[in-house]
Design a protein around this motif. Structure first.
Motif, PDB file in Angstrom:
ATOM      1  N   ILE A  67       9.581  -5.495  -2.123  1.00  0.00           N
ATOM      2  CA  ILE A  67       9.704  -4.138  -2.656  1.00  0.00           C
ATOM      3  C   ILE A  67       9.216  -4.038  -4.096  1.00  0.00           C
ATOM      4  CG2 ILE A  67      11.329  -2.289  -3.219  1.00  0.00           C
ATOM      5  CD1 ILE A  67      12.973  -3.050  -0.847  1.00  0.00           C
ATOM      6  N   PHE A  68       9.576  -4.991  -4.943  1.00  0.00           N
ATOM      7  CA  PHE A  68       9.300  -4.838  -6.363  1.00  0.00           C
ATOM      8  C   PHE A  68       8.235  -5.788  -6.896  1.00  0.00           C
ATOM      9  CE2 PHE A  68      13.809  -3.494  -5.901  1.00  0.00           C
ATOM     10  CZ  PHE A  68      13.609  -2.158  -6.181  1.00  0.00           C
ATOM     11  N   GLY A  69       8.522  -7.078  -6.886  1.00  0.00           N
ATOM     12  CA  GLY A  69       7.666  -8.049  -7.558  1.00  0.00           C
ATOM     13  C   GLY A  69       8.477  -8.740  -8.639  1.00  0.00           C
ATOM     14  N   ARG A  80      15.173  -1.722 -24.104  1.00  0.00           N
ATOM     15  CA  ARG A  80      14.609  -2.191 -22.836  1.00  0.00           C
ATOM     16  C   ARG A  80      13.833  -1.060 -22.141  1.00  0.00           C
ATOM     17  NH1 ARG A  80      17.030  -6.544 -19.940  1.00  0.00           N
ATOM     18  NH2 ARG A  80      17.717  -8.105 -21.446  1.00  0.00           N
ATOM     19  N   ALA A  81      12.627  -1.346 -21.739  1.00  0.00           N
ATOM     20  CA  ALA A  81      11.831  -0.370 -20.994  1.00  0.00           C
ATOM     21  C   ALA A  81      12.219  -0.426 -19.523  1.00  0.00           C
ATOM     22  CB  ALA A  81      10.348  -0.668 -21.161  1.00  0.00           C
ATOM     23  N   SER A  82      11.992   0.639 -18.800  1.00  0.00           N
ATOM     24  CA  SER A  82      12.279   0.678 -17.374  1.00  0.00           C
ATOM     25  C   SER A  82      11.149   0.030 -16.584  1.00  0.00           C
ATOM     26  CB  SER A  82      12.472   2.127 -16.903  1.00  0.00           C
ATOM     27  OG  SER A  82      13.647   2.681 -17.449  1.00  0.00           O
ATOM     28  N   TYR A  83      11.503  -0.489 -15.431  1.00  0.00           N
ATOM     29  CA  TYR A  83      10.521  -1.053 -14.511  1.00  0.00           C
ATOM     30  C   TYR A  83       9.933   0.072 -13.668  1.00  0.00           C
ATOM     31  CZ  TYR A  83       8.748  -3.340 -10.293  1.00  0.00           C
ATOM     32  OH  TYR A  83       7.976  -3.732  -9.247  1.00  0.00           O
ATOM     33  N   ILE A  84       8.626   0.138 -13.595  1.00  0.00           N
ATOM     34  CA  ILE A  84       7.948   1.157 -12.793  1.00  0.00           C
ATOM     35  C   ILE A  84       7.498   0.515 -11.479  1.00  0.00           C
ATOM     36  CG2 ILE A  84       6.117   2.862 -12.702  1.00  0.00           C
ATOM     37  CD1 ILE A  84       8.160   3.342 -14.916  1.00  0.00           C
ATOM     38  N   PRO A  85       8.121   0.894 -10.337  1.00  0.00           N
ATOM     39  CA  PRO A  85       7.742   0.286  -9.055  1.00  0.00           C
ATOM     40  C   PRO A  85       6.327   0.682  -8.649  1.00  0.00           C
ATOM     41  CG  PRO A  85       9.840   1.480  -8.918  1.00  0.00           C
ATOM     42  CD  PRO A  85       9.194   1.883 -10.208  1.00  0.00           C
ATOM     43  N   PRO A  86       5.702  -0.107  -7.772  1.00  0.00           N
ATOM     44  CA  PRO A  86       4.415   0.296  -7.211  1.00  0.00           C
ATOM     45  C   PRO A  86       4.574   1.602  -6.438  1.00  0.00           C
ATOM     46  CG  PRO A  86       4.932  -1.993  -6.671  1.00  0.00           C
ATOM     47  CD  PRO A  86       6.171  -1.388  -7.246  1.00  0.00           C
ATOM     48  N   VAL A 104       1.848   1.323  -1.350  1.00  0.00           N
ATOM     49  CA  VAL A 104       1.712  -0.120  -1.590  1.00  0.00           C
ATOM     50  C   VAL A 104       2.927  -0.857  -1.048  1.00  0.00           C
ATOM     51  CG1 VAL A 104       1.598  -1.905  -3.372  1.00  0.00           C
ATOM     52  CG2 VAL A 104       0.219   0.169  -3.604  1.00  0.00           C
ATOM     53  N   ILE A 105       4.130  -0.337  -1.355  1.00  0.00           N
ATOM     54  CA  ILE A 105       5.354  -0.985  -0.892  1.00  0.00           C
ATOM     55  C   ILE A 105       5.432  -0.955   0.627  1.00  0.00           C
ATOM     56  CG2 ILE A 105       7.868  -1.011  -1.029  1.00  0.00           C
ATOM     57  CD1 ILE A 105       7.659   0.388  -3.716  1.00  0.00           C
ATOM     58  N   GLN A 106       5.055   0.160   1.231  1.00  0.00           N
ATOM     59  CA  GLN A 106       5.098   0.273   2.685  1.00  0.00           C
ATOM     60  C   GLN A 106       4.186  -0.750   3.350  1.00  0.00           C
ATOM     61  OE1 GLN A 106       4.182   4.452   3.093  1.00  0.00           O
ATOM     62  NE2 GLN A 106       6.320   4.995   3.481  1.00  0.00           N
ATOM     63  N   ARG A 107       3.013  -0.972   2.755  1.00  0.00           N
ATOM     64  CA  ARG A 107       2.102  -1.985   3.309  1.00  0.00           C
ATOM     65  C   ARG A 107       2.723  -3.372   3.207  1.00  0.00           C
ATOM     66  NH1 ARG A 107      -2.000   1.157   0.769  1.00  0.00           N
ATOM     67  NH2 ARG A 107      -2.070  -0.262  -1.022  1.00  0.00           N
ATOM     68  N   ARG A 108       3.383  -3.659   2.087  1.00  0.00           N
ATOM     69  CA  ARG A 108       4.055  -4.953   1.930  1.00  0.00           C
ATOM     70  C   ARG A 108       5.139  -5.129   2.990  1.00  0.00           C
ATOM     71  NH1 ARG A 108       5.575  -5.159  -4.475  1.00  0.00           N
ATOM     72  NH2 ARG A 108       3.489  -5.356  -5.368  1.00  0.00           N
ATOM     73  N   ILE A 109       5.931  -4.078   3.202  1.00  0.00           N
ATOM     74  CA  ILE A 109       7.028  -4.157   4.166  1.00  0.00           C
ATOM     75  C   ILE A 109       6.478  -4.355   5.570  1.00  0.00           C
ATOM     76  CG2 ILE A 109       8.908  -2.850   5.233  1.00  0.00           C
ATOM     77  CD1 ILE A 109       9.366  -1.523   2.509  1.00  0.00           C
TER      78      ILE A 109
END
Length: 283
Positions: free
Chosen positions: A147-149, A240-246, A250-255
């Motif tokens: 999901i993230f990396g 602290r900066a926030s994490y920006i997900p893909p 992109v995530i759906q293809r990974r899943i």
């Protein structure tokens, strides 16, 4: 506006009217100009995700709580709170490990939720209830790899719930590490545990409910809430900066790729076991 699966509308800018925010202030009447920082709570079904969300938000039943192995949270739900001049959007997500819901659907739901959070993820709270199980380690891998990396590691807070002596034991974090690894074996799993200890933050709390037989349960929840909000405040103060997900595609293809590989491995394992059983019968 973005929409979660249950239709709850989530404001995406600080200029939205407060009446739409489901907004309340915990400790101050600050002037909140910045958009809320997103705090996403994830974990296995029955580990106390929703109870933890209620604890942070000073609620008892806004998020549905259950100790059952069947998930009560079937869709993501959020609430915005204010604390020391900063707003946080607390997001409770669908539980992992409910046999009634496929792994693919759970992952897709989580991906969809995270992709709709504008301004990214300020903190990802991974909830555990005791020792790390092999399945929980694999779940941690899902979040990190599918999901993230690996960039999400700096934003993960591992919270162990149901820790009655979380305030009295000065060595609680050391004991937490010992207890979490007690049932873990194998180099790969131990490597994951080591990564969690080195790259993420560990916090112990207790979030009992009114039916748990603890007379001062509200006080205990308040103490846990203070600990968790202090952790978030420290991250804010440190810039602290926030994490920006893909993006979602992109995530759906990974899943999809992950699920296909998983099914392939499972099919090959079943075929091998069938072959071994056939040979055993012949012998």
């Amino acid at each position: 506006m973005s929409e979660f699966h249950d239709g709850t509308e989530i404001p995406t800018s600080a200029s939205d009217d407060d009446s739409e925010l489901d907004f309340f202030v915990l400790d101050d009447e600050g002037d909140y100009e910045a958009p809320p920082k997103n705090v996403v709570i994830v974990g296995m079904t029955g580990n106390g995700k929703s109870a933890l969300a209620n604890t942070i938000c000073n609620q008892t039943d806004y998020f549905q709580e259950s100790d059952d192995v069947c998930s009560i949270t079937s869709a993501s739900k959020s609430k915005i709170l204010g604390y020391n001049g900063q707003r946080y959007r607390i997001v409770d997500t669908i539980g992992i490990g409910d046999n009634r819901i496929s792994c693919e659907n759970v992952l897709m739901s989580l991906a969809d939720t995270c992709s709709k959070l504008e301004n990214g993820i300020f903190a990802l709270i991974f909830v555990t209830k005791g020792r790390f199980s092999t399945y929980e380690l694999e779940t941690y891998e899902y979040f990190r790899d599918v999901i993230f990396g690996t960039d999400i590691l700096d934003h993960i807070i591992v919270v162990r719930t149901n820790t009655p002596n979380f305030l009295r034991d000065p060595h609680i974090n050391d004991r937490l590490q010992e207890s979490l690894i007690r049932n873990i074996s194998g180099a790969e799993h131990m490597s994951l545990v080591h990564e969690i200890f080195m790259a993420t933050q560990l916090v112990c709390v207790n979030n009992p409910g009114p039916n748990d037989g603890i007379p001062d349960w509200e006080v205990v929840r308040q103490q846990s809430r203070n600990i968790l909000l202090t952790q978030l405040q420290r991250r804010s103060d440190a810039g602290r900066a926030s994490y920006i997900p893909p993006n979602l595609s992109v995530i759906q293809r990974r899943i999809t790729k992950y699920i296909a590989e998983y099914k392939n491995i499972k099919a090959r394992l079943t075929e091998t076991q069938t072959h071994i059983e056939a040979l055993r019968i012949r012998l």
